[in-house]
Design an enzyme around this catalytic site. Structure first.
Site, mmCIF file in Angstrom:
data_model
loop_
_atom_site.group_PDB
_atom_site.id
_atom_site.type_symbol
_atom_site.label_atom_id
_atom_site.label_comp_id
_atom_site.label_asym_id
_atom_site.label_seq_id
_atom_site.Cartn_x
_atom_site.Cartn_y
_atom_site.Cartn_z
ATOM 1 N N HIS A 34 0.842 -1.195 0.000
ATOM 2 C CA HIS A 34 0.000 0.000 0.000
ATOM 3 C C HIS A 34 0.879 1.248 0.000
ATOM 4 C CE1 HIS A 34 -3.520 -2.226 1.873
ATOM 5 N NE2 HIS A 34 -2.541 -2.951 2.362
ATOM 6 N N TYR A 35 0.256 2.387 -0.315
ATOM 7 C CA TYR A 35 0.878 3.645 0.137
ATOM 8 C C TYR A 35 -0.037 4.265 1.167
ATOM 9 C CZ TYR A 35 -1.794 6.501 -3.396
ATOM 10 O OH TYR A 35 -2.739 7.107 -4.181
ATOM 11 N N THR A 36 0.566 5.152 1.996
ATOM 12 C CA THR A 36 -0.193 5.700 3.122
ATOM 13 C C THR A 36 -1.187 6.775 2.683
ATOM 14 O OG1 THR A 36 1.680 7.183 3.486
ATOM 15 C CG2 THR A 36 1.550 5.201 4.868
ATOM 16 N N GLU A 99 2.450 -0.906 4.559
ATOM 17 C CA GLU A 99 2.148 0.473 4.151
ATOM 18 C C GLU A 99 3.472 1.178 3.852
ATOM 19 O OE1 GLU A 99 -0.517 2.318 3.676
ATOM 20 O OE2 GLU A 99 -2.190 1.172 4.564
ATOM 21 N N HIS A 141 -2.520 -3.221 -3.357
ATOM 22 C CA HIS A 141 -3.872 -3.059 -2.834
ATOM 23 C C HIS A 141 -4.849 -2.906 -4.011
ATOM 24 C CE1 HIS A 141 -6.582 -0.953 0.394
ATOM 25 N NE2 HIS A 141 -6.980 -2.171 0.109
ATOM 26 N N ASP A 151 -3.663 2.290 -4.791
ATOM 27 C CA ASP A 151 -2.305 2.273 -4.237
ATOM 28 C C ASP A 151 -1.660 0.900 -4.378
ATOM 29 O OD1 ASP A 151 -4.326 1.498 -2.215
ATOM 30 O OD2 ASP A 151 -2.672 1.393 -0.805
HETATM 31 ZN ZN LIG Z 1 -4.052 0.535 0.603
#
Ligand SMILES: [Zn+2]
Length: 253
Positions: A34-36, A99, A141, A151
């Site tokens: 993921h990215y935050t 993340e 994700h 993301d």
């Molecule tokens: Zn995510």
């Protein structure tokens, strides 16, 4: 929160209260990246460790490469939400969530820093080895929640991860100028495209009708595997890349 020892030797622990038990002791056979999507890494870490947020992930990788573990790998973190991959809908029960600090598309989507990518690679290699995770089970994700999540996005360097032995990836054919299949199309060619996507793991019907859902899933595929142009149009480059990925699967099965 009760402290615990990190599963990854390179991680510092900052325990989150947001976790539960994996369903029927499901084993972790997937990694979700993921990215935050928040203004700063510090803000993201505080949010993921705040009981009010009801979200968490096992790990957070900061821009300078620091790795923080928030949930034990044995437990179920709350990162994937409503999702689907290869017939499974409770992705949180069978995955380790990572993340990666990045402001994301809404706040200024930066390139991922080298140190950060190196840290993600080291972390993934360690998790893959300890849990015996297949290369094709290191996913975005956006792969498991197309239409809802984008993301870690098209800037994420999947090729670099693959060069380091993490994930399943083939070099994409350059996007051409053929028209390709797009929303509104129908018939055998569409059905065959949908079948390829479904066989790889994506949640798409194989009804031969190129509707909104198919476009969204093609976009998710492109974001991961053919990031040069993410437009939801299944051109020759997209279909060729997908076919070669599937062919490469049989090598690792
Ligand atoms: Zn995510």
């Amino acid at each position: 929160m009760k402290a615990f020892g990190p599963d990854f030797a390179g991680a510092k622990v900052c325990a989150s209260p947001n976790f539960g038990s994996r369903r029927e002791n499901a084993r972790a056979d997937t990694i979700i990246l993921h990215y935050t999507g928040m203004a700063s890494g510090a803000a993201a870490q505080a949010w993921l460790c705040n009981a009010e947020s009801q979200v968490s992930s096992h790990y957070l990788v900061h821009e300078d490469g620091r790795v923080v573990q928030m949930v034990r790998e044995a437990d179920r973190a709350w990162h994937a939400g409503k999702s689907f991959w290869a017939g499974v809908t409770d992705i949180n029960s069978c995955s380790v969530g990572i993340e990666i600090v990045n402001r994301g598309h809404d706040l200024g989507y930066d390139d991922f820093a080298d140190l950060q990518v190196e840290a993600v690679i080291s972390l993934c290699r360690d998790i893959v080895t300890r849990h015996n995770i297949s290369p094709q089970r290191v996913l975005a994700h956006s792969d498991v929640a197309p239409g809802r999540k984008i993301d870690p996005g098209e800037k994420f360097p999947w090729g670099r991860l693959a060069d380091a032995g993490v994930g399943h990836w083939v070099r994409a054919e350059p996007a051409g100028d053929d028209l390709g299949l797009c929303e509104g199309a129908s018939g055998e060619e569409v059905k065959s495209l949908q079948s390829l996507l479904f066989r790889y793991g994506y949640g798409v019907d194989t009804d031969g009708t190129f509707g909104e859902r198919t476009r969204i899933v093609v976009e998710a595929f492109q974001r991961h595997f053919r990031p040069e142009r993410v437009d939801g149009v299944a051109d020759r480059s997209t279909i060729d890349t997908l076919s070669r990925l599937l062919a490469a699967l049989t090598d690792v099965a």
